[in-house]
Design a protein around this motif. Structure first.
Motif, PDB file in Angstrom:
ATOM      1  N   ASP A 291       0.831  -1.197   0.000  1.00  0.00           N
ATOM      2  CA  ASP A 291       0.000   0.000   0.000  1.00  0.00           C
ATOM      3  C   ASP A 291       0.870   1.253   0.000  1.00  0.00           C
ATOM      4  N   GLU A 292       0.244   2.379  -0.329  1.00  0.00           N
ATOM      5  CA  GLU A 292       0.916   3.662  -0.166  1.00  0.00           C
ATOM      6  C   GLU A 292       1.214   3.887   1.315  1.00  0.00           C
ATOM      7  N   ALA A 293       2.236   4.659   1.590  1.00  0.00           N
ATOM      8  CA  ALA A 293       2.573   4.977   2.981  1.00  0.00           C
ATOM      9  C   ALA A 293       3.139   6.392   3.051  1.00  0.00           C
ATOM     10  N   ARG A 294       2.995   7.017   4.203  1.00  0.00           N
ATOM     11  CA  ARG A 294       3.591   8.329   4.443  1.00  0.00           C
ATOM     12  C   ARG A 294       4.898   8.136   5.226  1.00  0.00           C
ATOM     13  N   TYR A 295       5.974   8.767   4.758  1.00  0.00           N
ATOM     14  CA  TYR A 295       7.282   8.592   5.380  1.00  0.00           C
ATOM     15  C   TYR A 295       7.751   9.892   6.038  1.00  0.00           C
ATOM     16  N   ASP A 296       8.567   9.746   7.053  1.00  0.00           N
ATOM     17  CA  ASP A 296       9.117  10.897   7.776  1.00  0.00           C
ATOM     18  C   ASP A 296      10.357  11.408   7.047  1.00  0.00           C
ATOM     19  N   GLY A 297      10.132  12.082   5.943  1.00  0.00           N
ATOM     20  CA  GLY A 297      11.249  12.678   5.222  1.00  0.00           C
ATOM     21  C   GLY A 297      11.619  11.934   3.963  1.00  0.00           C
ATOM     22  N   LEU A 298      12.435  12.605   3.122  1.00  0.00           N
ATOM     23  CA  LEU A 298      12.783  12.058   1.820  1.00  0.00           C
ATOM     24  C   LEU A 298      13.784  10.906   1.908  1.00  0.00           C
ATOM     25  N   ASP A 299      14.589  10.865   2.962  1.00  0.00           N
ATOM     26  CA  ASP A 299      15.542   9.757   3.098  1.00  0.00           C
ATOM     27  C   ASP A 299      14.798   8.442   3.280  1.00  0.00           C
ATOM     28  N   ALA A 300      13.792   8.463   4.132  1.00  0.00           N
ATOM     29  CA  ALA A 300      12.998   7.249   4.353  1.00  0.00           C
ATOM     30  C   ALA A 300      12.237   6.869   3.092  1.00  0.00           C
ATOM     31  N   LEU A 301      11.731   7.869   2.376  1.00  0.00           N
ATOM     32  CA  LEU A 301      11.026   7.609   1.119  1.00  0.00           C
ATOM     33  C   LEU A 301      11.971   6.985   0.100  1.00  0.00           C
ATOM     34  N   GLN A 302      13.181   7.520   0.004  1.00  0.00           N
ATOM     35  CA  GLN A 302      14.149   6.983  -0.946  1.00  0.00           C
ATOM     36  C   GLN A 302      14.499   5.532  -0.636  1.00  0.00           C
ATOM     37  N   ALA A 303      14.662   5.218   0.644  1.00  0.00           N
ATOM     38  CA  ALA A 303      14.971   3.839   1.040  1.00  0.00           C
ATOM     39  C   ALA A 303      13.831   2.896   0.652  1.00  0.00           C
ATOM     40  N   ALA A 304      12.592   3.346   0.862  1.00  0.00           N
ATOM     41  CA  ALA A 304      11.433   2.532   0.503  1.00  0.00           C
ATOM     42  C   ALA A 304      11.368   2.308  -1.006  1.00  0.00           C
ATOM     43  N   ILE A 305      11.672   3.359  -1.762  1.00  0.00           N
ATOM     44  CA  ILE A 305      11.643   3.244  -3.222  1.00  0.00           C
ATOM     45  C   ILE A 305      12.672   2.224  -3.698  1.00  0.00           C
ATOM     46  N   HIS A 306      13.859   2.269  -3.175  1.00  0.00           N
ATOM     47  CA  HIS A 306      14.889   1.341  -3.613  1.00  0.00           C
ATOM     48  C   HIS A 306      14.552  -0.099  -3.222  1.00  0.00           C
ATOM     49  N   LYS A 307      13.878  -0.282  -2.104  1.00  0.00           N
ATOM     50  CA  LYS A 307      13.419  -1.632  -1.757  1.00  0.00           C
ATOM     51  C   LYS A 307      12.342  -2.090  -2.741  1.00  0.00           C
ATOM     52  N   ASP A 308      11.435  -1.176  -3.110  1.00  0.00           N
ATOM     53  CA  ASP A 308      10.392  -1.520  -4.085  1.00  0.00           C
ATOM     54  C   ASP A 308      11.013  -1.931  -5.416  1.00  0.00           C
ATOM     55  N   ILE A 309      12.057  -1.216  -5.835  1.00  0.00           N
ATOM     56  CA  ILE A 309      12.735  -1.554  -7.084  1.00  0.00           C
ATOM     57  C   ILE A 309      13.332  -2.953  -7.007  1.00  0.00           C
ATOM     58  N   ALA A 310      13.989  -3.250  -5.890  1.00  0.00           N
ATOM     59  CA  ALA A 310      14.584  -4.584  -5.716  1.00  0.00           C
ATOM     60  C   ALA A 310      13.508  -5.663  -5.724  1.00  0.00           C
ATOM     61  N   ASP A 311      12.388  -5.410  -5.048  1.00  0.00           N
ATOM     62  CA  ASP A 311      11.303  -6.398  -5.004  1.00  0.00           C
ATOM     63  C   ASP A 311      10.682  -6.603  -6.390  1.00  0.00           C
ATOM     64  N   ALA A 312      10.558  -5.528  -7.146  1.00  0.00           N
ATOM     65  CA  ALA A 312       9.990  -5.640  -8.490  1.00  0.00           C
ATOM     66  C   ALA A 312      10.917  -6.433  -9.404  1.00  0.00           C
ATOM     67  N   LYS A 313      12.210  -6.189  -9.299  1.00  0.00           N
ATOM     68  CA  LYS A 313      13.177  -6.952 -10.105  1.00  0.00           C
ATOM     69  C   LYS A 313      13.127  -8.432  -9.727  1.00  0.00           C
ATOM     70  N   SER A 314      12.962  -8.724  -8.462  1.00  0.00           N
ATOM     71  CA  SER A 314      12.852 -10.120  -8.018  1.00  0.00           C
ATOM     72  C   SER A 314      11.609 -10.776  -8.603  1.00  0.00           C
ATOM     73  N   PHE A 315      10.513 -10.013  -8.696  1.00  0.00           N
ATOM     74  CA  PHE A 315       9.279 -10.535  -9.291  1.00  0.00           C
ATOM     75  C   PHE A 315       9.520 -10.946 -10.739  1.00  0.00           C
ATOM     76  N   PHE A 316      10.172 -10.087 -11.514  1.00  0.00           N
ATOM     77  CA  PHE A 316      10.417 -10.399 -12.918  1.00  0.00           C
ATOM     78  C   PHE A 316      11.376 -11.571 -13.066  1.00  0.00           C
TER      79      PHE A 316
END
Length: 328
Positions: A291-316
């Motif tokens: 789901d969407e989530a609200r993060y405490d700052g851009l650093d936390a958002l960036q970390a979440a994005i990079h995890k999402d990228i890794a998870d998406a690559k694993s899916f493919f």
């Protein structure tokens, strides 16, 4: 396929074979109905025609009564609905504005003013739960009797089932709300897709080391939101794998507008840094990560994005391994 707003147009066919509905999602039940409609239209030598409504009638009544909760979530934008209707071989689409005047029409007025005078329908195909006119007073029996009197054929298509489940827009919405994109694909007969022009955004993705392209959803209440594994068409001669966010971006924006933000793992070199803007892309949402989530700052958002990228690559990668096993 020709598209008309209203039926006062010289280019509108003088007669037609018609079906009526919202066609949100153009799911497999809709597709079966449209196939039957095309067949009947060909026998009669008239164009197959879909009569649909904007806004959705339930959107109108939600606004009228001040109860936004009764408005349905939207599976597809108007652009995507029209694209799927064309893909199903429909010749004409007539879009009527659903407003106070239209909602107050009696069933008889709807038949005479819309079906006969407006569209000259020779054949009318409806679903098994079709109701029409003020207070939904009109039903199949009334329509059938009017057809006998006024000279047009009326037919009813009963429910369409997939693995014992009646396919409907409501079932598709439920699957989308649950994030079950495999079931959505089963009900639609294709991956769920959002399309549109790539627009300029805040360019925030560049500072987060995650370049994105932005597409407006065009409706304030999408049937699903969250972070998805995606495949994007329209930027290269092959689909591009990636990850996307569909929603209101709670960490970086409070405007509440719905946006699809897509990060492609591979960016076509020939496009340069600005070459994607204005292009029409088609984005398949294959699997929901979270789901969407609200993060405490851009650093936390960036970390979440990079995890999402890794998870998406694993899916493919898992998908490709499965394809390889299936071929052996």
């Amino acid at each position: 396929m020709q598209v008309f707003r209203g039926f006062h147009h010289a280019a509108l066919a003088p007669a037609c074979a018609l079906t009526i509905g919202n066609f949100d999602g153009v799911h497999r039940g809709h597709q079966a109905m449209l196939a039957l409609l095309r067949n009947e239209a060909q026998h009669r030598g008239v164009p197959s025609t879909v009569l649909t409504f904007e806004p959705h009638p339930r959107d109108y009544f939600a606004q009228l009564t001040g109860k936004p909760e009764i408005a349905p979530s939207r599976i597809a934008t108007l652009r995507d609905k029209l694209s799927e209707l064309e893909r199903c071989g429909v010749d004409q689409v007539v879009i009527l504005r659903f407003d106070r005047h239209f909602a107050s029409q009696s069933p008889d007025d709807f038949i005479h003013k819309v079906l006969v005078q407006g569209l000259n329908a020779r054949y009318v195909l409806v679903g098994d739960d079709f109701r029409f006119g003020a207070k939904r007073a009109g039903d199949y029996n009334l329509l059938d009797a009017a057809g006998n009197d006024l000279g047009f054929d009326v037919a009813r298509m009963m429910s369409y089932e997939v693995h014992g489940t009646r396919v409907s827009s409501s079932v598709v919405r439920d699957a989308m709300a649950a994030g079950d994109m495999a079931r959505v694909e089963q009900m639609l007969g294709r991956p769920y897709t959002v399309s549109g022009h790539v627009i300029h955004g805040a360019k925030l993705g560049r500072s987060l080391d995650c370049r994105t392209l932005n597409v407006r959803f065009g409706h304030e209440k999408p049937a699903t939101t969250g972070i998805f594994v995606v495949r994007t068409h329209g930027l290269a001669d092959h689909p591009l794998e990636g990850v996307a966010s569909l929603g209101v971006r709670p960490t970086v924006e409070d405007a509440g507008r719905v946006l699809l933000e897509v990060h492609c793992f591979e960016w076509p070199a020939n496009l340069g840094t600005e070459g994607g803007y204005g292009k029409i892309v088609r984005v398949e949402l294959l699997h929901k990560l979270r789901d969407e989530a609200r993060y405490d700052g851009l650093d936390a958002l960036q970390a979440a994005i990079h995890k999402d990228i890794a998870d998406a690559k694993s899916f493919f990668q898992a998908q490709r391994r499965q394809t390889t096993r299936d071929r052996i």
